[in-house]
Enzyme design. Structure first.
Site, mmCIF file in Angstrom:
data_model
loop_
_atom_site.group_PDB
_atom_site.id
_atom_site.type_symbol
_atom_site.label_atom_id
_atom_site.label_comp_id
_atom_site.label_asym_id
_atom_site.label_seq_id
_atom_site.Cartn_x
_atom_site.Cartn_y
_atom_site.Cartn_z
ATOM 1 N N ASP A 264 -44.456 23.280 -37.915
ATOM 2 C CA ASP A 264 -45.060 24.650 -37.867
ATOM 3 C C ASP A 264 -44.494 25.605 -38.786
ATOM 4 O O ASP A 264 -43.475 25.326 -39.560
ATOM 5 C CB ASP A 264 -45.210 24.992 -36.433
ATOM 6 C CG ASP A 264 -43.697 25.353 -35.880
ATOM 7 O OD1 ASP A 264 -42.595 25.259 -36.809
ATOM 8 O OD2 ASP A 264 -43.479 25.879 -34.782
ATOM 9 N N CYS B 248 -40.493 20.981 -35.914
ATOM 10 C CA CYS B 248 -40.818 22.641 -35.733
ATOM 11 C C CYS B 248 -39.418 23.212 -35.385
ATOM 12 O O CYS B 248 -38.445 22.723 -35.970
ATOM 13 C CB CYS B 248 -41.706 22.654 -34.493
ATOM 14 S SG CYS B 248 -41.081 21.893 -32.698
ATOM 15 N N HIS C 299 -34.910 0.295 -30.359
ATOM 16 C CA HIS C 299 -35.292 0.052 -29.030
ATOM 17 C C HIS C 299 -36.710 0.531 -28.657
ATOM 18 O O HIS C 299 -37.244 -0.303 -27.757
ATOM 19 C CB HIS C 299 -34.389 0.723 -28.039
ATOM 20 C CG HIS C 299 -33.101 0.210 -28.151
ATOM 21 N ND1 HIS C 299 -32.079 0.474 -27.200
ATOM 22 C CD2 HIS C 299 -32.402 -0.705 -29.131
ATOM 23 C CE1 HIS C 299 -30.947 -0.336 -27.165
ATOM 24 N NE2 HIS C 299 -31.064 -1.045 -28.426
ATOM 25 N N THR D 188 -37.540 23.300 -32.758
ATOM 26 C CA THR D 188 -36.513 22.566 -32.036
ATOM 27 C C THR D 188 -36.910 20.909 -32.183
ATOM 28 O O THR D 188 -36.134 20.277 -31.922
ATOM 29 C CB THR D 188 -36.628 22.861 -30.525
ATOM 30 O OG1 THR D 188 -38.060 22.577 -30.113
ATOM 31 C CG2 THR D 188 -36.110 23.939 -30.035
ATOM 32 N N HIS E 290 -37.215 -5.162 -25.449
ATOM 33 C CA HIS E 290 -37.923 -3.695 -25.806
ATOM 34 C C HIS E 290 -39.246 -3.581 -25.844
ATOM 35 O O HIS E 290 -39.570 -2.778 -25.723
ATOM 36 C CB HIS E 290 -36.762 -3.144 -27.062
ATOM 37 C CG HIS E 290 -35.398 -3.426 -26.876
ATOM 38 N ND1 HIS E 290 -34.755 -2.617 -26.256
ATOM 39 C CD2 HIS E 290 -34.564 -4.134 -27.667
ATOM 40 C CE1 HIS E 290 -33.532 -2.930 -26.488
ATOM 41 N NE2 HIS E 290 -33.240 -3.749 -27.103
HETATM 42 C C1 RB5 Z 1 -41.850 28.284 -32.842
HETATM 43 O O1 RB5 Z 1 -41.377 29.901 -32.592
HETATM 44 C C2 RB5 Z 1 -41.076 27.684 -31.805
HETATM 45 O O2 RB5 Z 1 -41.430 27.755 -30.425
HETATM 46 C C3 RB5 Z 1 -41.564 26.183 -32.247
HETATM 47 O O3 RB5 Z 1 -41.550 25.957 -33.379
HETATM 48 C C4 RB5 Z 1 -40.882 25.030 -31.455
HETATM 49 O O4 RB5 Z 1 -39.229 25.247 -31.341
HETATM 50 C C5 RB5 Z 1 -41.526 24.586 -30.381
HETATM 51 O O5 RB5 Z 1 -41.014 23.721 -29.542
#
Ligand code: RB5
Length: 145
Positions: free
Chosen positions: A8, A65, A98, A67, A133
């Site tokens: 993203d 993204c 695994h 996180t 596994h």
């Molecule tokens: C975008 O701001 C953020 O929410 C996205 O990149 C991600 O971290 C969502 O899990």
């Protein structure tokens, strides 16, 4: 290997760096976007990479993204996907050994580019161990039925 990559707006720069790295390693990379920092919705890109993987258009996928969490949750809604978020290489190796993860995910707001490359190296260098596994992976997919 043929590898789909998706991200993203939070991860454009890291995606471009990892894409170039994978190409340097000799992989063919299918970039399913995005390449603009304009705000977008990560589920679309998680789903696109997930579908490319389960339809066997590619061998595996990389998702990024902020996180790594949202985009991997989205990918995991595609039947047959096993997407795993990793922040370091030990987990990246184990999700292949695994869990036979077919997509690896990480966060551009969590890991730097050198750690991201180490994660990708560990994942791509690992082999699924099968045996007990495989039984567990089969049980995961039985939940989808
Ligand atoms: C975008 O701001 C953020 O929410 C996205 O990149 C991600 O971290 C969502 O899990």
């Amino acid at each position: 290997m043929k590898i789909a990559i998706g991200n993203d707006h939070a991860a454009v720069e890291l995606k471009q760096e990892i894409k170039a790295y994978l190409e340097e390693l000799g992989h063919e990379v299918v970039d399913l976007g995005v390449n603009t920092t304009e705000s977008c919705n990560y589920p679309e890109y998680g789903a696109a990479v997930g579908r490319a993987v389960v339809n066997k258009e590619v061998d595996c996928g990389v998702l990024i993204c902020g996180t790594g969490v949202g985009i991997s949750i989205a990918a995991n809604k595609v039947k047959g996907v096993r997407a795993a978020v990793c922040s370091e290489p030990v987990t990246a190796r184990l999700v292949k050994e695994h869990n036979n993860a077919n997509i690896i995910a990480f966060g551009a707001r969590i890991v730097g580019s050198e750690m991201a490359k180490a994660i990708v190296d560990a994942y791509l260098g690992a082999e699924f161990l099968g045996g007990r596994h495989q039984t567990r992976v089969d049980l995961i997919h039985a939940i989808e039925e």
